[in-house]
Design a protein around this motif. Structure first.
Motif, PDB file in Angstrom:
ATOM      1  N   SER A   1       0.848  -1.191   0.000  1.00 36.96           N
ATOM      2  CA  SER A   1       0.000   0.000   0.000  1.00 36.96           C
ATOM      3  C   SER A   1       0.888   1.248   0.000  1.00 36.96           C
ATOM      4  O   SER A   1       2.121   1.144   0.023  1.00 36.96           O
ATOM      5  N   LEU A   2       0.252   2.407   0.006  1.00 35.02           N
ATOM      6  CA  LEU A   2       1.013   3.657   0.052  1.00 35.02           C
ATOM      7  C   LEU A   2       1.831   3.770   1.337  1.00 35.02           C
ATOM      8  O   LEU A   2       2.831   4.480   1.380  1.00 35.02           O
ATOM      9  N   GLU A   3       1.419   3.056   2.372  1.00 32.64           N
ATOM     10  CA  GLU A   3       2.127   3.103   3.648  1.00 32.64           C
ATOM     11  C   GLU A   3       3.255   2.079   3.739  1.00 32.64           C
ATOM     12  O   GLU A   3       3.953   2.017   4.748  1.00 32.64           O
ATOM     13  N   SER A   4       3.465   1.277   2.731  1.00 29.39           N
ATOM     14  CA  SER A   4       4.518   0.259   2.761  1.00 29.39           C
ATOM     15  C   SER A   4       5.877   0.920   2.907  1.00 29.39           C
ATOM     16  O   SER A   4       6.197   1.871   2.172  1.00 29.39           O
ATOM     17  N   GLN A   5       6.667   0.443   3.846  1.00 31.43           N
ATOM     18  CA  GLN A   5       7.950   1.049   4.191  1.00 31.43           C
ATOM     19  C   GLN A   5       8.874   1.141   2.983  1.00 31.43           C
ATOM     20  O   GLN A   5       9.190   0.128   2.354  1.00 31.43           O
ATOM     21  N   GLY A   6       9.276   2.349   2.661  1.00 32.99           N
ATOM     22  CA  GLY A   6      10.211   2.583   1.571  1.00 32.99           C
ATOM     23  C   GLY A   6       9.677   2.209   0.200  1.00 32.99           C
ATOM     24  O   GLY A   6      10.430   2.104  -0.756  1.00 32.99           O
ATOM     25  N   GLY A   7       8.384   1.982   0.097  1.00 36.61           N
ATOM     26  CA  GLY A   7       7.799   1.597  -1.182  1.00 36.61           C
ATOM     27  C   GLY A   7       8.064   0.146  -1.563  1.00 36.61           C
ATOM     28  O   GLY A   7       7.833  -0.266  -2.701  1.00 36.61           O
ATOM     29  N   TRP A   8       8.554  -0.625  -0.607  1.00 36.41           N
ATOM     30  CA  TRP A   8       8.830  -2.048  -0.878  1.00 36.41           C
ATOM     31  C   TRP A   8       7.545  -2.855  -0.886  1.00 36.41           C
ATOM     32  O   TRP A   8       6.614  -2.594  -0.112  1.00 36.41           O
ATOM     33  N   ARG A   9       7.508  -3.830  -1.736  1.00 36.66           N
ATOM     34  CA  ARG A   9       6.350  -4.725  -1.817  1.00 36.66           C
ATOM     35  C   ARG A   9       6.221  -5.502  -0.511  1.00 36.66           C
ATOM     36  O   ARG A   9       7.202  -5.926   0.086  1.00 36.66           O
TER      37      ARG A   9
END
Length: 138
Positions: A43-51
């Motif tokens: 999601s948009l809240e995923s740390q560092g944009g990681w899957r």
């Protein structure tokens, strides 16, 4: 695990439904593959944009394939019957020094081939049709 003989990777079939397994005769090459689909929960809240993947979710499956020559009428006939009747009996895969995988499989393909100057051969493909069990080698 140390190097193993490929001939020791066996595919066995419950011929009668009684839990008595027989090696499918004549196989020269065998393979088992395990698969697990992932479920993406990024999601948009995923740390560092990681899957991010949802642990323990997704569909698990196994496929078995083998090829060989005709050696035993009983296992050849039973495999053919399973395919045409659409049955999902128990199979075992013996993985040397690793363990035994057992469960219901459907034969999804049977192929026959032969050259005029060689032996007749066959190929089998199977797909898991339920939960599998694993028993580690002792």
């Amino acid at each position: 695990m140390v190097a193993q003989n490929g001939k020791d990777l066996l595919i066995k079939l419950d011929l009668t439904g009684s839990g008595s397994f027989s090696t499918i005769a004549g196989l020269r090459a065998t393979r088992i593959s395990f698969n697990a689909e992932s479920v993406d929960v990024t999601s948009l809240e995923s740390q560092g944009g990681w899957r991010e993947l949802l642990a323990g979710a997704g569909v698990k499956s196994a496929t078995i394939s083998g090829s060989g020559v005709f050696k035993d009428a009983a296992t050849d006939e039973r495999a053919r019957q399973i395919f045409f009747d659409g049955e999902t009996p128990d199979f075992q895969v013996i993985i040397p020094d690793f363990g035994v995988v057992q469960g219901a499989f459907q034969i999804t393909a049977v192929e026959y081939a032969g050259n005029f100057d060689g032996e007749a051969t066959y190929d089998l493909s199977l797909a898991s049709a339920g939960a599998l069990t694993f028993t580690a080698a002792v």
